[in-house]
Design a protein around this motif. Sequence first.
Motif, short mmCIF file in Angstrom:
data_model
loop_
_atom_site.label_atom_id
_atom_site.label_comp_id
_atom_site.label_asym_id
_atom_site.label_seq_id
_atom_site.Cartn_x
_atom_site.Cartn_y
_atom_site.Cartn_z
N PRO A 104 -9.17 -3.22 7.96
CA PRO A 104 -8.75 -2.49 9.16
C PRO A 104 -7.24 -2.37 9.24
N GLN A 105 -6.76 -1.29 9.89
CA GLN A 105 -5.33 -1.04 9.96
C GLN A 105 -4.66 -1.76 11.12
N ASN A 106 -5.35 -1.91 12.25
CA ASN A 106 -4.69 -2.51 13.40
C ASN A 106 -4.81 -4.02 13.38
N LEU A 107 -3.84 -4.64 14.00
CA LEU A 107 -3.70 -6.09 13.95
C LEU A 107 -4.89 -6.81 14.58
N GLY A 108 -5.35 -6.32 15.74
CA GLY A 108 -6.43 -7.01 16.43
C GLY A 108 -7.72 -7.01 15.64
N ALA A 109 -8.14 -5.84 15.13
CA ALA A 109 -9.39 -5.75 14.38
C ALA A 109 -9.35 -6.60 13.13
N ASN A 110 -8.22 -6.60 12.44
CA ASN A 110 -8.09 -7.37 11.22
C ASN A 110 -8.16 -8.87 11.51
N ASN A 156 -5.48 -21.50 4.32
CA ASN A 156 -5.77 -20.74 3.12
C ASN A 156 -5.13 -19.36 3.19
N TYR A 157 -4.81 -18.83 2.01
CA TYR A 157 -4.24 -17.50 1.96
C TYR A 157 -5.32 -16.46 2.24
N CYS A 158 -4.91 -15.35 2.83
CA CYS A 158 -5.80 -14.22 3.07
C CYS A 158 -4.97 -12.95 2.94
N HIS A 159 -5.58 -11.79 3.16
CA HIS A 159 -4.87 -10.52 3.01
C HIS A 159 -4.94 -9.71 4.29
N PHE A 160 -3.79 -9.27 4.77
CA PHE A 160 -3.68 -8.34 5.90
C PHE A 160 -3.13 -7.04 5.36
N ARG A 161 -4.01 -6.03 5.21
CA ARG A 161 -3.62 -4.73 4.67
C ARG A 161 -2.93 -4.90 3.32
N LYS A 187 2.18 -3.48 6.90
CA LYS A 187 1.97 -2.14 7.44
C LYS A 187 0.96 -2.13 8.60
N MET A 188 0.63 -3.30 9.10
CA MET A 188 -0.32 -3.39 10.20
C MET A 188 0.23 -2.72 11.45
N GLN A 189 -0.66 -2.10 12.23
CA GLN A 189 -0.29 -1.55 13.53
C GLN A 189 -0.18 -2.72 14.51
N LEU A 210 5.43 -12.11 11.19
CA LEU A 210 4.54 -11.77 12.29
C LEU A 210 3.54 -12.91 12.43
N VAL A 211 3.49 -13.52 13.61
CA VAL A 211 2.57 -14.63 13.85
C VAL A 211 1.52 -14.17 14.86
N VAL A 212 0.26 -14.42 14.51
CA VAL A 212 -0.86 -14.00 15.36
C VAL A 212 -1.65 -15.24 15.77
N LEU A 213 -1.94 -15.35 17.06
CA LEU A 213 -2.73 -16.45 17.60
C LEU A 213 -4.05 -15.90 18.12
N VAL A 214 -5.13 -16.61 17.85
CA VAL A 214 -6.46 -16.21 18.33
C VAL A 214 -7.18 -17.45 18.84
N ALA A 215 -7.73 -17.36 20.06
CA ALA A 215 -8.46 -18.49 20.64
C ALA A 215 -9.48 -17.96 21.63
N GLU A 216 -10.42 -18.80 22.01
CA GLU A 216 -11.42 -18.43 23.01
C GLU A 216 -10.83 -18.70 24.40
#
Length: 236
Positions: A104-110, A156-161, A187-189, A210-216
């Motif tokens: 996915p191109q956008n940050l949230g979906a990815n 672990n390493y992963c890939h964003f775009r 190139k993420m949105q 770019l640092v992204v945080l995700v939580a419930e």
Amino acid sequence: MDELEVRRQLLADPYRLTAQLQQALRQDAELRQFHQSVLEQDELLRNALHRTVPLKIQQQLQLLPVTLNQPQRKHYSRGWLALAASLAFLVGLGLNWATLWYGPQNLGANSLAHVYHEEPYVKHLTQALSLQDVNIKLADFNAQMQPQGWAVLYANYCHFRGMRSLHLVLQTELGPLTVFVVPKDSKMQFEPEFDDGRYFGRGMMLDDALVVLVAEGERRLQQQQRQLLQQLVFRA
């Protein structure tokens, strides 16, 4: 259970982690990396299987035989149909390869896709990783984790775009916190905030990454963000 059998079972079903498999993964960093690779390959295959040829291209391909005059149509119809089928296959293949690598191109979906994909594995983790091992990976992003703070359960390493990034899961008093460290030239949105009703995410554009945080829970995320910025430090 020997290493070969562990790898065989992980290949057969990377989401079904028995008590023996969990113990083997906790004790062997190479097996954990292998499991991560299998999960990533499974995600790529799922994306490829759900990619279809765009409708506009399908319509254009269907019109190809009509452009021939009647005397020629009988002679060339099979050839044009074969060519159309081949072209459709190649277009689909090209799109599939793009999906395999970029996602996915956008940050949230990815970000949410990564969280849900790793969830069956991450929820069984209880043992903290060595801070030294975590910081070796963070060094690729000019960052380090301070010793005083939350334990890191997953790194672990992963890939964003297509950009090599780092996926972390920290154990906080409010529950797990997922953190992605993504190169700034990705190139993420960019999205400062996103959610799907269950998980809430926040993107922070820092000087080095770019640092992204995700939580419930949105309120939980706000509290965790403040402490994370004290623990995750980027070197000047």
